[in-house]
Design an enzyme around this catalytic site. Structure first.
Site, PDB file in Angstrom:
ATOM      1  N   PHE A   1      36.858 -15.884  32.557  1.00 18.66           N
ATOM      2  CA  PHE A   1      35.617 -15.108  32.614  1.00 18.66           C
ATOM      3  C   PHE A   1      35.006 -15.192  34.017  1.00 18.66           C
ATOM      4  O   PHE A   1      34.874 -16.275  34.563  1.00 18.66           O
ATOM      5  CB  PHE A   1      34.622 -15.640  31.576  1.00 18.66           C
ATOM      6  CG  PHE A   1      33.290 -14.928  31.638  1.00 18.66           C
ATOM      7  CD1 PHE A   1      33.206 -13.572  31.336  1.00 18.66           C
ATOM      8  CD2 PHE A   1      32.145 -15.600  32.013  1.00 18.66           C
ATOM      9  CE1 PHE A   1      31.986 -12.919  31.412  1.00 18.66           C
ATOM     10  CE2 PHE A   1      30.933 -14.947  32.085  1.00 18.66           C
ATOM     11  CZ  PHE A   1      30.853 -13.598  31.787  1.00 18.66           C
ATOM     12  N   GLN A   2      34.659 -14.052  34.572  1.00 19.47           N
ATOM     13  CA  GLN A   2      34.086 -13.936  35.919  1.00 19.47           C
ATOM     14  C   GLN A   2      34.984 -14.571  36.982  1.00 19.47           C
ATOM     15  O   GLN A   2      34.497 -15.101  37.968  1.00 19.47           O
ATOM     16  CB  GLN A   2      32.662 -14.513  35.973  1.00 19.47           C
ATOM     17  CG  GLN A   2      31.680 -13.672  35.152  1.00 19.47           C
ATOM     18  CD  GLN A   2      30.223 -13.953  35.458  1.00 19.47           C
ATOM     19  OE1 GLN A   2      29.859 -15.075  35.812  1.00 19.47           O
ATOM     20  NE2 GLN A   2      29.386 -12.950  35.309  1.00 19.47           N
TER      21      GLN A   2
END
Lengths: 183, 602
Positions: free
Chosen positions: B131-132
């Protein structure tokens, strides 16, 4: 003055008349992640060619790798390549070794030749002349290992072509200066 | 070893404090303080939370919360450009880093020192499409001066201190430090700037070669039509470089022109000032570039916006090029004397070298006569109007009403930027912040935020266009939060003016998607942010409104309604030479003045 006959880009007008030449650069860089990408990315981003590229760590204690790049360009472009390589923070030293009459250049190639009968005998005979080693053999094939200047390898590969050449793997050019001087 | 030295050594060992253990996040904050940083710009997120936690405990650092990471980078650029100090940015991983890329490239193109600290997913998640997660060092490798991914906290202090050295010395530029979250949490001994070890061999040359400086001085002494062509490098080299340039120009009696980035290095009210050179430069500057016999280029890089058609660029001149970046010399134009070094040091050495030669100023009289004839064309003249505000008039009035004040100007990109460069007269360096190389619309408003942070008591004005300013308008919120009374002076013509101009001149008046059919009410927009909105629609109310803007202690959005179809002249059409400019009054011939090849150029 008019723009008639002027090239279509504003960016390459100044040096259009110069002839291109092949050049070999030896680049000593800090051996760290991404360093090869910095060098290759520089060539890609500025539209320079890479004809061959070799890289390996050469001094573990100093964390340095040596990259040898064969490229092609006008004298102006080659000067820019040298300056741009030197500008990378990870670069320790750059040398255009083509200019150097003392430069020694070597390349290694593995050459697979398939065939039988007279062609097979001729391939082996030529390999001996070129001092290529047979490193693998079957009844229908040889793999030759050959070392030398790039032109010598080109010539060997050319001779093998009608004799059943099926595959070539080349390291790209390595270079080093003759005599006591170092990069 | 003598007894005395043994005791001294023992004392030294005893005096050295034990290395302080701290987390990676604490190291970041401590290194910033140790590097003299007082302000930074950023936006928090998951992968930089440990650094934000450390910031929470550090009163010596003021963090300015932007509204978008691009805004944070431009604010840091404005801060750096107006102070000479590096700008510091902290953003999170993934979108935080990618949003910062525009500002990083902008800083690279204009040689602005930035330290950009990006959070990264923990090392064990790198490469898993976490994530990210994004490949920040991969993405920024080609748009930074250098970048680092720090995988071991023990390396972090060394990286941080080296990053400052790389960003601020040699040709300045942005440096990205990508720090995975687990490295921010991990602990190791902190090392201060004095003890930090160099990771790379990095030694930019700053002293010019003496023999080349002597050769340059001889060329200058023998010149009959000399010209200084100065750029952003003179600003980057600090106020000493501007001072040296002024002394050398006075000593030699040569005229001075400058690139967009170099405005302010030489005083615009000096009689030797010719105005800006290049595509929208003055008639006198461009003709002088074309006809000079010795060109002294200082910290300028022969950009295509300056040179015009290269094979007709200053054909008769010997060229001296002073630059800190060896790769700039001879990159575009062949150079006769290339001097690698810091502009201030080389100019000082050149002054000394010129003082030992005989400079016969009277030899330059015919040159100045030619320049005066070009000046007489009054190339910036425009047709005034009593009913509509001409954009040039708006800048002229803004200049007259702010002249003599402690004022900083930023701009967006487009026609308004060129009019600001032509009509606002800069007397000092570091007063002019604009996106030159990358040409980033949306630069000016956040840059003004950064400038005002650095200069709280000064008048900071973003000369903006209605299209550009909407790209980073949300930074008004930042200005309100930190009580930054920036003035956004919008030349509102409802068009992307420069795009419209090119469509008119080069694309048969086919105005493809360059008109903003829906425009916010900028006065109400200002009010919505808690700022003050002002509007001027007639020339006779302009002065009062500008005065009102200056006197307002809050941020102001000034909606200056200007002539909608005004074009920016003079103009060297793409593919043309310096002496083939189009002047305003000849605008009727513009269509025929641009050849087919020119249309293909940018």
């Amino acid at each position: 003055m008019t723009v008639q006959g002027a090239p279509a880009s504003a960016y390459d007008m100044g040096h259009a008349v110069e002839a291109e030449a092949v050049a070999t650069f030896a680049v000593l860089v800090d051996n760290e992640p991404g360093v090869l990408h910095r060098v290759v990315g520089l060539f890609a981003a500025r539209g320079y060619n890479i004809e061959s590229l070799t890289v390996a760590e050469t001094d573990a204690a100093a964390h340095t790798s040596r990259i040898t790049i064969v490229t092609r360009g006008t004298p102006h472009v080659l000067a820019q390549i040298e300056a741009q390589l030197q500008k990378l923070v990870s670069t320790r030293h750059v040398q255009n070794v083509t200019k150097d009459p003392n430069g020694a250049e070597r390349e290694l190639a593995l050459v697979k030749v398939r065939g039988a009968g007279a062609k097979r005998v001729e391939a082996l005979r030529l390999a001996e002349i070129f001092r290529a080693k047979v490193i693998d053999t079957t009844t229908a094939s040889f793999i030759f290992e050959i070392t030398g200047a790039p032109a010598k390898i080109d010539k060997f590969v050319g001779l093998m072509r009608p004799l059943g050449l099926v595959e070539v793997s080349r390291t790209g050019v390595l270079s080093i200066e003759r005599g006591v001087e170092t990069l | 070893m003598t007894a005395h030295s043994t005791i001294q050594a023992a004392k030294a060992t005893a005096a050295a404090p034990p290395p302080e253990m701290m987390t990676g996040a604490q190291m970041v904050v401590r290194a910033l303080v140790d590097q003299g940083v007082t302000d930074l710009f950023g936006y928090p997120g998951g992968a930089v939370l440990p650094i934000y936690d450390a910031l929470f405990h550090e009163p010596r650092l003021r963090h300015v919360l932007a509204r978008h990471e691009q805004g944070a980078t431009h604010a840091a650029e404005g801060y750096a450009r107006s102070t000479g100090k590096p700008g510091v940015v902290v953003v999170t991983s993934g979108p935080g880093a990618t949003n910062a890329v525009t500002g990083i490239v902008d800083a690279l193109m204009d040689s602005i020192p930035l330290i950009v600290i990006t959070g990264q997913v923990p090392t064990h998640l790198i490469g898993t499409d976490a994530f990210q997660e994004c490949d920040t060092v991969g993405i920024t490798r080609s748009c930074t001066k250098h970048n680092y991914l720090v995988k071991d906290v023990a390396d972090l202090p060394h990286v941080l201190h080296e990053a400052f050295a790389i960003a601020t010395t040699g040709r300045p530029g942005p440096v990205v430090i990508d720090i995975p979250k687990d490295v921010q949490f991990a602990s190791a001994p902190y090392v201060g700037p004095a003890q930090a070890r160099a990771i790379h061999v990095y030694r930019p040359g700053v002293e010019g070669d003496g023999a080349l400086i002597a050769a340059a001085a001889r060329l200058i002494a023998g010149a009959r039509r000399p010209l200084f062509y100065t750029g952003g490098g003179v600003i980057n080299a600090g106020p000493a470089a501007s001072a040296a340039l002024r002394r050398l120009a006075a000593l030699t009696g040569a005229p001075v022109t400058s690139t967009l980035m170099g405005l302010g290095a030489f005083a615009a009210d000096d009689p030797a000032w010719l105005g800006m050179v290049g595509m929208h430069g003055t008639y006198e500057a461009n003709n002088a570039m074309h006809d000079c016999d010795v060109m002294i280029a200082v910290g300028a890089r022969f950009d295509d916006r300056v040179t015009g058609r290269l094979n007709a660029f200053s054909p008769g001149s010997k060229k001296i090029h002073i630059d800190i970046d060896p790769s700039s010399i001879g990159k575009i134009v062949p150079i006769d004397v290339g001097i690698v070094g810091d502009a201030a040091k080389v100019l000082e050495a050149l002054i000394a070298a010129c003082q030992s030669l005989v400079l016969d100023r009277s030899r330059l009289a015919p040159w100045w006569k030619a320049i005066d004839a070009w000046r007489a064309r009054d190339c910036l003249r425009y047709r005034p109007s009593a009913s509509i505000i001409k954009p040039q008039y708006a800048i002229q009035r803004l200049y007259e009403l702010t002249k003599g004040r402690d004022v900083y100007i930023t701009t967006e990109v487009g026609q308004h930027q060129m009019w600001a460069a032509q009509f606002y007269r800069f007397q000092e360096p570091n007063r002019w912040m604009t996106s030159g190389g990358l040409g980033t619309m949306g630069y000016g408003l956040p840059a003004a935020v950064g400038v005002q942070i650095a200069h709280p008591g000064s008048l900071v004005i973003d000369i903006a266009g209605d299209a550009s300013v909407q790209m980073t308008m949300q930074e008004m919120s930042t200005a309100i939060q930190y009580d930054l009374p920036i003035k956004i002076f919008i030349l509102n013509n409802e068009w992307m003016g420069m795009v419209r101009q090119w469509q008119q001149l080069l694309h048969g008046e086919r105005y493809s998607h360059s008109y903003s059919a829906s425009m916010p009410d900028f006065v109400k927009l200002a009010q919505a942010y808690g700022a003050v909105g002002l509007r001027a629609e007639r020339p006779d109310e302009l002065d009062d409104k500008i005065e009102e803007m200056i006197d307002t202690p809050l941020p102001v959005i000034f909606d200056c309604r200007v002539e909608r179809a005004e074009n920016c002249f003079p103009m060297i059409p793409s593919g043309k030479a310096h002496n083939e400019m189009i002047l305003g009054e000849e605008a009727g011939d513009v269509g025929a003045a641009i050849g087919a090849a020119g249309r293909g150029l940018v």
